[in-house]
Design a protein around this motif. Structure first.
Motif, mmCIF file in Angstrom:
data_model
loop_
_atom_site.group_PDB
_atom_site.id
_atom_site.type_symbol
_atom_site.label_atom_id
_atom_site.label_comp_id
_atom_site.label_asym_id
_atom_site.label_seq_id
_atom_site.Cartn_x
_atom_site.Cartn_y
_atom_site.Cartn_z
ATOM 1 N N ASP A 327 0.906 -1.182 -0.128
ATOM 2 C CA ASP A 327 0.067 0.054 0.050
ATOM 3 C C ASP A 327 0.702 1.248 -0.044
ATOM 4 N N LEU A 328 2.116 1.031 0.792
ATOM 5 C CA LEU A 328 2.976 1.982 0.743
ATOM 6 C C LEU A 328 3.330 2.714 -0.631
ATOM 7 N N LYS A 329 3.843 1.832 -1.188
ATOM 8 C CA LYS A 329 4.297 2.127 -2.803
ATOM 9 C C LYS A 329 3.047 2.627 -3.642
ATOM 10 N N THR A 330 1.934 2.143 -3.341
ATOM 11 C CA THR A 330 0.937 2.690 -4.389
ATOM 12 C C THR A 330 0.418 4.159 -3.907
ATOM 13 N N GLU A 331 0.549 4.379 -2.310
ATOM 14 C CA GLU A 331 0.307 5.932 -1.952
ATOM 15 C C GLU A 331 1.328 6.698 -2.537
ATOM 16 N N PHE A 332 2.615 6.506 -2.191
ATOM 17 C CA PHE A 332 3.722 7.222 -2.917
ATOM 18 C C PHE A 332 3.423 7.506 -4.647
ATOM 19 N N SER A 333 3.400 6.210 -5.344
ATOM 20 C CA SER A 333 3.050 6.381 -6.471
ATOM 21 C C SER A 333 1.990 7.326 -7.315
ATOM 22 N N VAL A 334 0.814 7.152 -6.560
ATOM 23 C CA VAL A 334 -0.375 8.127 -6.604
ATOM 24 C C VAL A 334 0.232 9.428 -6.417
ATOM 25 N N SER A 335 0.768 9.947 -5.215
ATOM 26 C CA SER A 335 1.140 11.088 -4.875
ATOM 27 C C SER A 335 2.228 11.858 -5.824
ATOM 28 N N ILE A 336 2.879 10.981 -6.431
ATOM 29 C CA ILE A 336 3.823 11.574 -7.488
ATOM 30 C C ILE A 336 3.123 11.761 -8.578
ATOM 31 N N LEU A 337 2.297 10.997 -9.183
ATOM 32 C CA LEU A 337 1.551 11.165 -10.396
ATOM 33 C C LEU A 337 0.608 12.272 -10.260
ATOM 34 N N TRP A 338 -0.050 12.601 -9.088
ATOM 35 C CA TRP A 338 -0.766 13.599 -8.852
ATOM 36 C C TRP A 338 -0.246 14.904 -8.901
ATOM 37 N N LYS A 339 1.023 14.993 -8.177
ATOM 38 C CA LYS A 339 1.819 16.223 -8.286
ATOM 39 C C LYS A 339 2.317 16.620 -9.843
ATOM 40 N N LEU A 340 2.633 15.681 -10.484
ATOM 41 C CA LEU A 340 3.046 15.766 -11.687
ATOM 42 C C LEU A 340 1.997 16.232 -12.646
ATOM 43 N N CYS A 341 0.773 15.840 -12.565
ATOM 44 C CA CYS A 341 -0.412 15.975 -13.483
ATOM 45 C C CYS A 341 -1.006 17.550 -12.948
ATOM 46 N N LYS A 342 -1.346 17.602 -11.782
ATOM 47 C CA LYS A 342 -1.963 18.662 -11.117
ATOM 48 C C LYS A 342 -1.022 19.956 -11.721
ATOM 49 N N ASN A 343 0.312 19.897 -11.432
ATOM 50 C CA ASN A 343 1.171 20.980 -11.739
ATOM 51 C C ASN A 343 1.844 21.180 -13.251
ATOM 52 N N GLU A 344 1.025 20.500 -13.988
ATOM 53 C CA GLU A 344 1.378 20.503 -15.598
ATOM 54 C C GLU A 344 1.173 21.867 -16.208
ATOM 55 N N LYS A 345 2.271 22.502 -16.572
ATOM 56 C CA LYS A 345 1.865 23.911 -17.040
ATOM 57 C C LYS A 345 2.069 24.033 -18.636
ATOM 58 N N ARG A 346 2.689 22.880 -19.157
ATOM 59 C CA ARG A 346 3.029 22.769 -20.544
ATOM 60 C C ARG A 346 1.626 22.942 -21.562
ATOM 61 N N GLU A 347 1.934 23.555 -22.546
ATOM 62 C CA GLU A 347 0.739 23.882 -23.466
ATOM 63 C C GLU A 347 0.361 22.202 -24.201
ATOM 64 N N GLU A 348 1.477 21.420 -24.139
ATOM 65 C CA GLU A 348 1.093 20.210 -24.906
ATOM 66 C C GLU A 348 0.559 19.171 -24.005
ATOM 67 N N LYS A 349 0.348 19.608 -22.645
ATOM 68 C CA LYS A 349 -0.068 18.747 -21.574
ATOM 69 C C LYS A 349 0.357 17.247 -21.650
ATOM 70 N N THR A 350 1.677 17.258 -21.824
ATOM 71 C CA THR A 350 2.548 16.178 -22.022
ATOM 72 C C THR A 350 2.425 15.001 -21.015
ATOM 73 N N ALA A 351 2.293 15.476 -19.696
ATOM 74 C CA ALA A 351 2.210 14.722 -18.497
ATOM 75 C C ALA A 351 0.751 13.786 -18.609
ATOM 76 N N PHE A 352 -0.328 14.381 -19.150
ATOM 77 C CA PHE A 352 -1.538 13.579 -19.292
ATOM 78 C C PHE A 352 -1.393 12.735 -20.314
ATOM 79 N N VAL A 353 -0.833 13.119 -21.389
ATOM 80 C CA VAL A 353 -0.748 12.182 -22.678
ATOM 81 C C VAL A 353 0.162 11.055 -22.203
#
Length: 409
Positions: A327-353
């Motif tokens: 569960d700890l690995k899952t929590e950290f992984s989701v947190s990393i993914l959330w930070k990368l997607c939520k703070n995506e500022k590039r026009e291409e939205k590459t993180a979501f893609v």
């Protein structure tokens, strides 16, 4: 009648042997000495054979008993040792303090080695040593010898660190002595040079020190070469235990609110993000959890996220860790993914893609159905909403977790 039966038995035994129906060896192994003598199957009298058998059995018993005693001596009883008393501990504490005052490195090293030997002898000895203040005395000795020329006192300092690793967890006065400026400078010096054992013990003690109080992070960061020495040990690992301890130290450094930006920038510039992702590919559970924790801390800053965006492994590796092992690995992984997607500022939205292309949407949806912690659940829900905006164009399914993927383009 018993005599006739005995004669018939002897004759039958002879006939069976002569006709090769039964091997002579079987009679010799299983029949009594009297029958064998009467049937002429042995050349020694029954009484003499019995005496010889007693001698052989006695010899075998003696040899086995001697072997058992030897084994007990080497593997068990000899290692028990004599339990130490509180008087002995207090006495050796006093001697170590005296050795520190007189800067007697050889005497101090021998006394510390004696404590180390006691600890290894039994758990009872270890408890006695802890209860009567030897841990604080050892830490104070480390501080005392580290104040003067390190080159002259290196052997006693190494012996103290090695002994302290057997007395975890450290607390109270011991941490105060080890957290002094001279002690921490000495530990950084050890991290930069010396054999693998010295650096390993230093990392383990440093983990106890940094984890107990974030205020010590500032002092550690002020020491020249501290961050570089930690990164070098991560890049050139000593052993999994030491690497895990290093990740714990780094995690506390980059999550300390007062000084987080400085170490994050240094670690990122040295290439820690790439090193962590390479470690995560095939790391064991405990090491993987700690590496994900460090990566999560780095992604808390714009500088760390910027480096993560530029690494092609970030999304495949992180998404793969969701719903895997712990569960700890899952929590950290989701947190990393959330930070990368939520703070995506590039026009291409590459993180979501990139997240959608490696099956992040399906993994998160499954995680929501399986269940997770409240904080993680909130991050998953927000991520699903963000990814859903781009799902129609870029969605695909991770073939490792879902069969027969359909990828509409």
């Amino acid at each position: 009648m018993p005599g006739k039966r005995h004669v018939r038995l002897i004759n039958l035994a002879k006939w069976l042997v002569e006709s090769a129906w039964v091997a002579l060896r079987l009679f010799q192994e299983r029949c009594e000495e009297e029958l064998l003598w009467a049937a002429e199957m042995i050349k020694i009298k029954a009484q003499d054979l019995k005496g010889k058998e007693v001698k052989v059995n006695t010899s075998l018993l003696y040899q086995q008993t001697k072997f058992n005693l030897q084994r007990e001596k080497s593997e068990g009883y000899a290692k028990l040792g004599i339990p130490i008393s509180s008087v002995e501990v207090l006495e050796i504490n006093s001697k170590i303090t005296t050795a520190c005052k007189s800067e007697d490195q050889t005497g101090g090293r021998d006394l510390v080695a004696e404590i180390k030997k006691w600890i290894k002898e039994s758990e009872r000895n270890k408890r006695c040593i802890v209860d009567y203040g030897a841990v604080s005395v050892l830490a104070a000795a480390f501080e005392s010898f580290s104040k003067t020329c390190l080159d002259e006192h290196v052997s006693v300092l190494e012996e103290i660190l090695s002994t302290l690793t057997l007395l975890f967890p450290l607390a109270g006065e011991a941490l105060t002595y080890l957290g002094s400026a001279s002690s921490m400078h000495c530990m950084v010096w050890f991290l930069k040079s010396g054999d693998l054992s010295r650096r390993r013990n230093t990392v383990l003690v440093l983990r106890e020190l940094i984890s107990s109080d974030h205020r010590r992070v500032n002092m550690f960061l002020e020491i020249e070469g501290a961050i570089e020495s930690l990164y070098k040990l991560i890049k050139e690992p000593i052993c999994p235990t030491a690497t895990e301890a290093l990740f714990v130290v780094v995690y506390h450094m980059i999550t300390s609110t007062s000084v987080a930006d400085k170490p994050i920038q240094k670690f990122v510039d040295m290439g820690l993000v790439s090193l962590l992702l390479e470690t995560l590919v095939d790391a064991q559970r405990s090491l993987c959890e700690k590496a994900l924790g460090v990566l999560d801390g780095l992604c808390s800053s714009d500088y760390g996220r910027g480096e993560a965006y530029n690494n092609s492994l970030i999304f495949p590796v992180i998404v793969k860790k969701i719903l895997r092992v712990s569960d700890l690995k899952t929590e950290f992984s989701v947190s990393i993914l959330w930070k990368l997607c939520k703070n995506e500022k590039r026009e291409e939205k590459t993180a979501f893609v990139e997240a959608l292309q490696v099956g992040a949407f399906q993994k998160l949806l499954l995680l929501l159905q399986v269940g997770c912690a409240d904080k993680t659940k909130g991050q998953v829900t927000e991520l699903l909403k963000l990814l859903n905006l781009h799902r129609a164009r870029w969605e695909c399914i991770d073939s490792m977790d879902f069969k027969s993927p359909k990828r509409p383009f």
